[in-house]
Design a protein around this motif. Sequence first.
Motif, mmCIF file in Angstrom:
data_model
loop_
_atom_site.group_PDB
_atom_site.id
_atom_site.type_symbol
_atom_site.label_atom_id
_atom_site.label_comp_id
_atom_site.label_asym_id
_atom_site.label_seq_id
_atom_site.Cartn_x
_atom_site.Cartn_y
_atom_site.Cartn_z
ATOM 1 N N PRO A 184 -6.599 22.645 -6.832
ATOM 2 C CA PRO A 184 -5.975 21.778 -5.829
ATOM 3 C C PRO A 184 -5.439 20.492 -6.464
ATOM 4 O O PRO A 184 -6.051 19.929 -7.369
ATOM 5 C CB PRO A 184 -7.122 21.448 -4.865
ATOM 6 N N ILE A 185 -4.281 20.063 -5.978
ATOM 7 C CA ILE A 185 -3.722 18.773 -6.393
ATOM 8 C C ILE A 185 -4.191 17.758 -5.362
ATOM 9 O O ILE A 185 -3.882 17.877 -4.173
ATOM 10 C CB ILE A 185 -2.184 18.818 -6.461
ATOM 11 N N ARG A 186 -4.949 16.810 -5.813
ATOM 12 C CA ARG A 186 -5.606 15.838 -4.930
ATOM 13 C C ARG A 186 -4.621 15.161 -3.968
ATOM 14 O O ARG A 186 -3.615 14.606 -4.383
ATOM 15 C CB ARG A 186 -6.286 14.782 -5.791
ATOM 16 N N GLY A 210 22.037 18.200 -20.209
ATOM 17 C CA GLY A 210 21.281 17.754 -21.368
ATOM 18 C C GLY A 210 19.856 18.244 -21.332
ATOM 19 O O GLY A 210 19.384 18.793 -20.343
ATOM 20 N N PRO A 211 19.143 18.056 -22.440
ATOM 21 C CA PRO A 211 17.762 18.504 -22.505
ATOM 22 C C PRO A 211 16.863 17.698 -21.564
ATOM 23 O O PRO A 211 17.042 16.507 -21.376
ATOM 24 C CB PRO A 211 17.368 18.290 -23.964
ATOM 25 N N VAL A 212 15.928 18.391 -20.984
ATOM 26 C CA VAL A 212 14.994 17.772 -20.053
ATOM 27 C C VAL A 212 13.745 17.368 -20.837
ATOM 28 O O VAL A 212 13.167 18.173 -21.550
ATOM 29 C CB VAL A 212 14.626 18.775 -18.931
ATOM 30 N N ALA A 213 13.332 16.105 -20.722
ATOM 31 C CA ALA A 213 12.100 15.643 -21.378
ATOM 32 C C ALA A 213 10.914 16.072 -20.523
ATOM 33 O O ALA A 213 10.760 15.606 -19.405
ATOM 34 C CB ALA A 213 12.124 14.136 -21.551
ATOM 35 N N ILE A 214 10.114 16.979 -21.050
ATOM 36 C CA ILE A 214 8.969 17.468 -20.292
ATOM 37 C C ILE A 214 7.708 17.384 -21.130
ATOM 38 O O ILE A 214 7.764 17.393 -22.358
ATOM 39 C CB ILE A 214 9.175 18.914 -19.809
ATOM 40 N N THR A 215 6.577 17.303 -20.436
ATOM 41 C CA THR A 215 5.274 17.315 -21.097
ATOM 42 C C THR A 215 4.311 18.143 -20.259
ATOM 43 O O THR A 215 4.527 18.361 -19.061
ATOM 44 C CB THR A 215 4.699 15.891 -21.260
ATOM 45 N N GLN A 216 3.251 18.567 -20.892
ATOM 46 C CA GLN A 216 2.234 19.349 -20.213
ATOM 47 C C GLN A 216 1.685 18.568 -19.015
ATOM 48 O O GLN A 216 1.463 17.365 -19.087
ATOM 49 C CB GLN A 216 1.096 19.655 -21.174
ATOM 50 N N GLY A 217 1.525 19.277 -17.901
ATOM 51 C CA GLY A 217 0.959 18.665 -16.707
ATOM 52 C C GLY A 217 1.972 18.079 -15.750
ATOM 53 O O GLY A 217 1.615 17.700 -14.639
ATOM 54 N N GLN A 218 3.241 18.005 -16.159
ATOM 55 C CA GLN A 218 4.250 17.507 -15.230
ATOM 56 C C GLN A 218 4.509 18.538 -14.135
ATOM 57 O O GLN A 218 4.444 19.744 -14.374
ATOM 58 C CB GLN A 218 5.569 17.226 -15.948
ATOM 59 N N LEU A 245 0.114 15.736 -13.150
ATOM 60 C CA LEU A 245 -1.279 15.974 -12.779
ATOM 61 C C LEU A 245 -2.156 14.927 -13.457
ATOM 62 O O LEU A 245 -1.836 14.450 -14.556
ATOM 63 C CB LEU A 245 -1.726 17.363 -13.214
ATOM 64 N N SER A 246 -3.269 14.583 -12.824
ATOM 65 C CA SER A 246 -4.227 13.661 -13.443
ATOM 66 C C SER A 246 -4.916 14.377 -14.602
ATOM 67 O O SER A 246 -4.864 15.607 -14.721
ATOM 68 C CB SER A 246 -5.268 13.206 -12.412
ATOM 69 N N LEU A 247 -5.585 13.605 -15.444
ATOM 70 C CA LEU A 247 -6.336 14.199 -16.554
ATOM 71 C C LEU A 247 -7.414 15.147 -16.035
ATOM 72 O O LEU A 247 -7.642 16.218 -16.604
ATOM 73 C CB LEU A 247 -6.954 13.110 -17.428
ATOM 74 N N ASP A 248 -8.069 14.777 -14.938
ATOM 75 C CA ASP A 248 -9.099 15.642 -14.347
ATOM 76 C C ASP A 248 -8.493 16.951 -13.832
ATOM 77 O O ASP A 248 -9.055 18.025 -14.033
ATOM 78 C CB ASP A 248 -9.823 14.932 -13.203
ATOM 79 N N GLU A 249 -7.351 16.853 -13.154
ATOM 80 C CA GLU A 249 -6.693 18.064 -12.653
ATOM 81 C C GLU A 249 -6.245 18.953 -13.812
ATOM 82 O O GLU A 249 -6.398 20.173 -13.758
ATOM 83 C CB GLU A 249 -5.491 17.690 -11.784
ATOM 84 N N MET A 250 -5.727 18.341 -14.881
ATOM 85 C CA MET A 250 -5.281 19.119 -16.041
ATOM 86 C C MET A 250 -6.464 19.806 -16.716
ATOM 87 O O MET A 250 -6.352 20.957 -17.158
ATOM 88 C CB MET A 250 -4.550 18.200 -17.007
ATOM 89 N N ALA A 251 -7.616 19.136 -16.766
ATOM 90 C CA ALA A 251 -8.821 19.758 -17.335
ATOM 91 C C ALA A 251 -9.215 20.986 -16.509
ATOM 92 O O ALA A 251 -9.609 22.018 -17.067
ATOM 93 C CB ALA A 251 -9.962 18.753 -17.400
#
Length: 108
Positions: free
Chosen positions: A62-64, A3-11, A90-96
């Motif tokens: 880097p991923i904290r 089935g389709p995988v539910a994904i979002t940016q930063g995962q 990823l955190s919002l800061d890491e995504m930024a």
Amino acid sequence: MTGPVAITQGQVWNAISPLTRQEATVVILDATPAMLDRQRVLTARVRPDREVPEAMKLLAVPIRGAGLTVAVYDIAAFDRAWFTESKGQLSLDEMALVKSALSARFDL
């Protein structure tokens, strides 16, 4: 995975290519719903910190606390069906920082 995988940016996902059986950990870069509905998704590979060349540090985030780095210099399209296990977000800061590194990579 079926089935389709539910994904979002930063995962962060583990993925396995059915062609080469090569495993990779990747971060989802696609942001818009239209892009996320496609079969193939743009990703950046996640590498152990020690594998990031010194010359590429400006294009790496880097991923904290994980000892891992998002390698914005290593971008690839992955088929959604290749995603096998969600490893977090990823955190919002890491995504930024990822977005800033993408801007630097593509000179936007």
